[in-house]
Write a protein that holds these residues in place. Structure first.
Motif, PDB file in Angstrom:
ATOM      1  N   SER A 206       0.835  -1.208   0.000  1.00 40.54           N
ATOM      2  CA  SER A 206       0.000   0.000   0.000  1.00 40.54           C
ATOM      3  C   SER A 206       0.869   1.257   0.000  1.00 40.54           C
ATOM      4  CB  SER A 206      -0.915   0.004   1.229  1.00 40.54           C
ATOM      5  OG  SER A 206      -1.803  -1.098   1.187  1.00 40.54           O
ATOM      6  N   VAL A 207       1.928   1.242   0.845  1.00 39.39           N
ATOM      7  CA  VAL A 207       2.837   2.395   0.897  1.00 39.39           C
ATOM      8  C   VAL A 207       3.575   2.556  -0.430  1.00 39.39           C
ATOM      9  CG1 VAL A 207       4.869   3.363   2.037  1.00 39.39           C
ATOM     10  CG2 VAL A 207       3.091   2.231   3.394  1.00 39.39           C
ATOM     11  N   ILE A 208       4.016   1.432  -1.011  1.00 37.07           N
ATOM     12  CA  ILE A 208       4.721   1.500  -2.290  1.00 37.07           C
ATOM     13  C   ILE A 208       3.817   2.098  -3.362  1.00 37.07           C
ATOM     14  CG2 ILE A 208       5.634   0.047  -4.164  1.00 37.07           C
ATOM     15  CD1 ILE A 208       6.806  -1.778  -1.990  1.00 37.07           C
ATOM     16  N   THR A 209       2.545   1.710  -3.359  1.00 38.11           N
ATOM     17  CA  THR A 209       1.600   2.243  -4.346  1.00 38.11           C
ATOM     18  C   THR A 209       1.445   3.755  -4.207  1.00 38.11           C
ATOM     19  OG1 THR A 209       0.386   0.150  -4.385  1.00 38.11           O
ATOM     20  CG2 THR A 209      -0.763   2.093  -5.203  1.00 38.11           C
ATOM     21  N   LEU A 210       1.271   4.201  -2.962  1.00 36.73           N
ATOM     22  CA  LEU A 210       1.098   5.637  -2.730  1.00 36.73           C
ATOM     23  C   LEU A 210       2.343   6.422  -3.119  1.00 36.73           C
ATOM     24  CD1 LEU A 210      -0.780   5.566   0.713  1.00 36.73           C
ATOM     25  CD2 LEU A 210      -1.739   6.100  -1.535  1.00 36.73           C
ATOM     26  N   LYS A 211       3.527   5.920  -2.747  1.00 37.76           N
ATOM     27  CA  LYS A 211       4.752   6.632  -3.071  1.00 37.76           C
ATOM     28  C   LYS A 211       5.027   6.618  -4.578  1.00 37.76           C
ATOM     29  CE  LYS A 211       7.232   6.504   1.300  1.00 37.76           C
ATOM     30  NZ  LYS A 211       7.340   7.994   1.331  1.00 37.76           N
ATOM     31  N   SER A 212       4.639   5.549  -5.268  1.00 36.96           N
ATOM     32  CA  SER A 212       4.811   5.515  -6.719  1.00 36.96           C
ATOM     33  C   SER A 212       3.927   6.554  -7.388  1.00 36.96           C
ATOM     34  CB  SER A 212       4.487   4.115  -7.248  1.00 36.96           C
ATOM     35  OG  SER A 212       5.368   3.157  -6.704  1.00 36.96           O
ATOM     36  N   GLU A 213       2.682   6.686  -6.904  1.00 35.97           N
ATOM     37  CA  GLU A 213       1.783   7.705  -7.457  1.00 35.97           C
ATOM     38  C   GLU A 213       2.321   9.112  -7.183  1.00 35.97           C
ATOM     39  OE1 GLU A 213      -1.926   6.890  -5.615  1.00 35.97           O
ATOM     40  OE2 GLU A 213      -2.391   5.142  -6.892  1.00 35.97           O
ATOM     41  N   LEU A 214       2.876   9.331  -5.982  1.00 36.25           N
ATOM     42  CA  LEU A 214       3.440  10.634  -5.663  1.00 36.25           C
ATOM     43  C   LEU A 214       4.646  10.954  -6.535  1.00 36.25           C
ATOM     44  CD1 LEU A 214       3.540  13.145  -3.904  1.00 36.25           C
ATOM     45  CD2 LEU A 214       4.854  11.838  -2.203  1.00 36.25           C
ATOM     46  N   ALA A 215       5.503   9.949  -6.742  1.00 32.39           N
ATOM     47  CA  ALA A 215       6.678  10.168  -7.590  1.00 32.39           C
ATOM     48  C   ALA A 215       6.275  10.490  -9.013  1.00 32.39           C
ATOM     49  CB  ALA A 215       7.577   8.935  -7.558  1.00 32.39           C
ATOM     50  N   ALA A 216       5.211   9.863  -9.499  1.00 32.23           N
ATOM     51  CA  ALA A 216       4.748  10.152 -10.865  1.00 32.23           C
ATOM     52  C   ALA A 216       4.263  11.591 -10.971  1.00 32.23           C
ATOM     53  CB  ALA A 216       3.639   9.181 -11.240  1.00 32.23           C
ATOM     54  N   GLU A 232      12.857   5.587  -2.056  1.00 30.40           N
ATOM     55  CA  GLU A 232      12.119   5.023  -0.924  1.00 30.40           C
ATOM     56  C   GLU A 232      11.282   3.814  -1.351  1.00 30.40           C
ATOM     57  OE1 GLU A 232      10.812   4.880   3.097  1.00 30.40           O
ATOM     58  OE2 GLU A 232      12.538   5.760   2.057  1.00 30.40           O
ATOM     59  N   VAL A 233      10.710   3.905  -2.562  1.00 31.99           N
ATOM     60  CA  VAL A 233       9.953   2.765  -3.099  1.00 31.99           C
ATOM     61  C   VAL A 233      10.859   1.556  -3.246  1.00 31.99           C
ATOM     62  CG1 VAL A 233       8.804   1.889  -5.168  1.00 31.99           C
ATOM     63  CG2 VAL A 233       8.170   4.122  -4.235  1.00 31.99           C
ATOM     64  N   ARG A 234      12.051   1.786  -3.777  1.00 32.28           N
ATOM     65  CA  ARG A 234      12.989   0.664  -3.950  1.00 32.28           C
ATOM     66  C   ARG A 234      13.369   0.060  -2.604  1.00 32.28           C
ATOM     67  NH1 ARG A 234      18.579   2.018  -6.814  1.00 32.28           N
ATOM     68  NH2 ARG A 234      18.805   3.191  -4.841  1.00 32.28           N
ATOM     69  N   ARG A 235      13.585   0.908  -1.584  1.00 33.82           N
ATOM     70  CA  ARG A 235      13.940   0.394  -0.265  1.00 33.82           C
ATOM     71  C   ARG A 235      12.807  -0.452   0.322  1.00 33.82           C
ATOM     72  NH1 ARG A 235      12.971   1.303   4.816  1.00 33.82           N
ATOM     73  NH2 ARG A 235      11.527   3.022   4.344  1.00 33.82           N
ATOM     74  N   LEU A 236      11.574   0.047   0.215  1.00 31.26           N
ATOM     75  CA  LEU A 236      10.427  -0.704   0.727  1.00 31.26           C
ATOM     76  C   LEU A 236      10.247  -2.038   0.000  1.00 31.26           C
ATOM     77  CD1 LEU A 236       7.842   2.189   1.158  1.00 31.26           C
ATOM     78  CD2 LEU A 236       8.900   0.858   3.000  1.00 31.26           C
ATOM     79  N   ALA A 237      10.461  -2.002  -1.333  1.00 34.31           N
ATOM     80  CA  ALA A 237      10.336  -3.250  -2.094  1.00 34.31           C
ATOM     81  C   ALA A 237      11.377  -4.255  -1.658  1.00 34.31           C
ATOM     82  CB  ALA A 237      10.454  -2.957  -3.588  1.00 34.31           C
ATOM     83  N   ALA A 238      12.614  -3.800  -1.416  1.00 32.32           N
ATOM     84  CA  ALA A 238      13.672  -4.711  -0.968  1.00 32.32           C
ATOM     85  C   ALA A 238      13.351  -5.287   0.407  1.00 32.32           C
ATOM     86  CB  ALA A 238      15.008  -3.971  -0.951  1.00 32.32           C
ATOM     87  N   GLU A 239      12.835  -4.433   1.315  1.00 36.03           N
ATOM     88  CA  GLU A 239      12.460  -4.928   2.640  1.00 36.03           C
ATOM     89  C   GLU A 239      11.331  -5.958   2.552  1.00 36.03           C
ATOM     90  OE1 GLU A 239      11.455  -1.622   5.037  1.00 36.03           O
ATOM     91  OE2 GLU A 239      13.538  -0.929   5.314  1.00 36.03           O
ATOM     92  N   SER A 240      10.349  -5.697   1.702  1.00 39.57           N
ATOM     93  CA  SER A 240       9.232  -6.634   1.541  1.00 39.57           C
ATOM     94  C   SER A 240       9.711  -7.969   1.000  1.00 39.57           C
ATOM     95  CB  SER A 240       8.179  -6.035   0.608  1.00 39.57           C
ATOM     96  OG  SER A 240       7.642  -4.847   1.152  1.00 39.57           O
ATOM     97  N   LEU A 241      10.621  -7.891   0.028  1.00 36.73           N
ATOM     98  CA  LEU A 241      11.166  -9.135  -0.531  1.00 36.73           C
ATOM     99  C   LEU A 241      11.905  -9.927   0.535  1.00 36.73           C
ATOM    100  CD1 LEU A 241      11.743 -10.967  -2.927  1.00 36.73           C
ATOM    101  CD2 LEU A 241      13.722  -9.533  -3.460  1.00 36.73           C
ATOM    102  N   ALA A 242      12.683  -9.228   1.373  1.00 29.53           N
ATOM    103  CA  ALA A 242      13.414  -9.921   2.433  1.00 29.53           C
ATOM    104  C   ALA A 242      12.450 -10.560   3.432  1.00 29.53           C
ATOM    105  CB  ALA A 242      14.344  -8.941   3.139  1.00 29.53           C
ATOM    106  N   GLU A 243      11.361  -9.865   3.778  1.00 30.92           N
ATOM    107  CA  GLU A 243      10.378 -10.415   4.704  1.00 30.92           C
ATOM    108  C   GLU A 243       9.702 -11.663   4.141  1.00 30.92           C
ATOM    109  OE1 GLU A 243       7.796  -7.149   5.385  1.00 30.92           O
ATOM    110  OE2 GLU A 243       9.009  -6.290   7.001  1.00 30.92           O
ATOM    111  N   VAL A 244       9.366 -11.622   2.851  1.00 32.00           N
ATOM    112  CA  VAL A 244       8.752 -12.791   2.219  1.00 32.00           C
ATOM    113  C   VAL A 244       9.716 -13.962   2.215  1.00 32.00           C
ATOM    114  CG1 VAL A 244       7.876 -13.714   0.045  1.00 32.00           C
ATOM    115  CG2 VAL A 244       7.146 -11.452   0.830  1.00 32.00           C
ATOM    116  N   GLN A 245      10.982 -13.724   1.928  1.00 31.46           N
ATOM    117  CA  GLN A 245      11.969 -14.811   1.921  1.00 31.46           C
ATOM    118  C   GLN A 245      12.106 -15.438   3.294  1.00 31.46           C
ATOM    119  OE1 GLN A 245      15.373 -12.734   0.341  1.00 31.46           O
ATOM    120  NE2 GLN A 245      14.955 -13.381  -1.759  1.00 31.46           N
TER     121      GLN A 245
END
Length: 372
Positions: A206-216, A232-245
């Motif tokens: 949800s945060v990644i979606t909002l920040k992507s819209e703001l960046a656009a 910040e979007v890239r950092r959140l995506a990396a953290e999410s990937l690590a949590e899923v792993q």
């Protein structure tokens, strides 16, 4: 293992078939004795025997319908009753006992599988009364003796028939309950894992979606702020990937001792005696996890593709050997299922070895060796 309830059903049906066949043989011997003593003619004997055997044959057909929960076999019951009446009407004269009246009582025991208790009691009382009068007149036996014999038979035979069917229904319901419990456990585990993934990813995405819209929106106004938002979007995506792993690795991690205990319970619940000898305390966590996967997949293979009555699991020096009987005559366990193929790939990727095949002794042997 799905054949076990059907095997129990066959045993019960064969037992009943044998009991009815024994009764048919005994009554047929009375007919033959009457012919030899010239108390009845051969045509009379043939007619009596035909009615007797036809009544019992229809009864056995009714019995199979009762075990399979089919609709009430009215036509078969009526035909069996008519032939039973015919057999009673053709009782050999001067028969020394009242056993010939069992033809009607056997038909009552089949009828009792479909009638309520009160209706069965009413029909049984009427049948006992008519049979007692008829037997007393034909065989010249005292009516109290005939009445007691018929009454006891009219109570015991239907009760025994209902008991046999109840036993089969109990076995079937117990097996269905175990299957439903296993399915429910799998469903609960899937829901748990789905819930964990939702908790992990719901907020982050949800945060990644909002920040992507703001960046656009900022891309055409302030490139510096837009770049910061995308970082910040890239950092959140990396953290999410690590949590899923981490979540998936935890889901994949199996405990060897827990798996061995669970496999023992599952196999013994399915009727297979399980003997376990495990010496794996000196193995690394990775090796123990590999062996736990091998134990799980091996037990699944035994349950799905065999009718095993015994299973032996031995772990020594990083080598697992799992033997079971009940291998299909066609050798259908050889390479059965995708689970064993996936396990072989997992073992090969980790540097271990794996094999699974029937043995000349008629058993199935699964062997897995993990790297030291």
């Amino acid at each position: 293992m799905a054949t076990r309830p059907e095997t129990a059903k066959k045993i019960l049906l064969y037992w009943m078939d044998a009991s009815v066949a024994l009764m048919a043989v005994l009554l047929s011997m009375q007919i033959i004795a009457s012919v030899n003593e010239r108390r009845i003619s051969v045509p009379h004997a043939v007619a009596a025997g035909t009615c007797l055997l036809a009544s019992l044959a229809f009864g056995l057909l009714v019995l199979r319908d009762a075990f399979d929960d089919r609709p009430r076999p009215v036509a078969k019951l009526a035909a069996g009753g008519l032939f039973a009446a015919g057999a009673l009407a053709l009782i050999p004269p001067s028969t020394t006992d009242g056993s010939w009246g069992m033809a009607g009582i056997i038909w009552l025991s089949f009828l009792a599988l479909y009638l309520p208790l009160r209706a069965t009691a009413c029909v049984g009382a009427a049948l006992v009364a008519l049979t007692t009068v008829h037997l007393s007149a034909v065989t010249a036996q005292p009516w109290p003796v005939v009445l007691i014999t018929m009454t006891l038979s009219a109570v015991l035979l239907p009760a025994t028939m209902k008991l046999w069917r109840w036993l089969w229904w109990t076995i079937r319901e117990a097996y269905d309950g175990r299957e439903a419990k296993a399915t429910l456990a799998v469903s609960h585990e899937r829901l748990r894992f789905a819930r964990d993934l939702h908790d992990l990813l719901g907020h982050s995405l949800s945060v990644i979606t909002l920040k992507s819209e703001l960046a656009a929106k900022l891309a055409t106004i302030d490139e510096g702020k837009a770049a910061a938002e995308m970082a910040e979007v890239r950092r959140l995506a990396a953290e999410s990937l690590a949590e899923v792993q981490v979540a998936v690795d935890g889901y994949r991690l199996l405990d060897l001792d827990t798996e061995l205990a669970g496999v023992r319970v599952a196999l013994e619940a399915a009727g297979a005696r399980c003997v376990i000898e495990a010496r794996a305390d000196d193995l690394s966590p990775a090796a123990r996890t590999l062996l736990a996967w091998a134990v799980r997949e091996g037990a699944t293979n035994v349950l799905k593709h065999s009718t095993a009555t015994r299973c032996a699991i031995v772990i020594d020096g990083g080598v697992l050997e799992m033997r079971n009987d009940g291998v299909p005559a066609t050798g259908g366990m050889d390479g059965a299922g995708s689970g064993l193929r996936g396990l072989a790939e997992r073992m090969a990727a980790a540097g271990g070895s794996f094999s699974a095949a029937p043995t000349p002794a008629g058993e199935f042997l699964l062997r897995a060796a993990v790297p030291a």
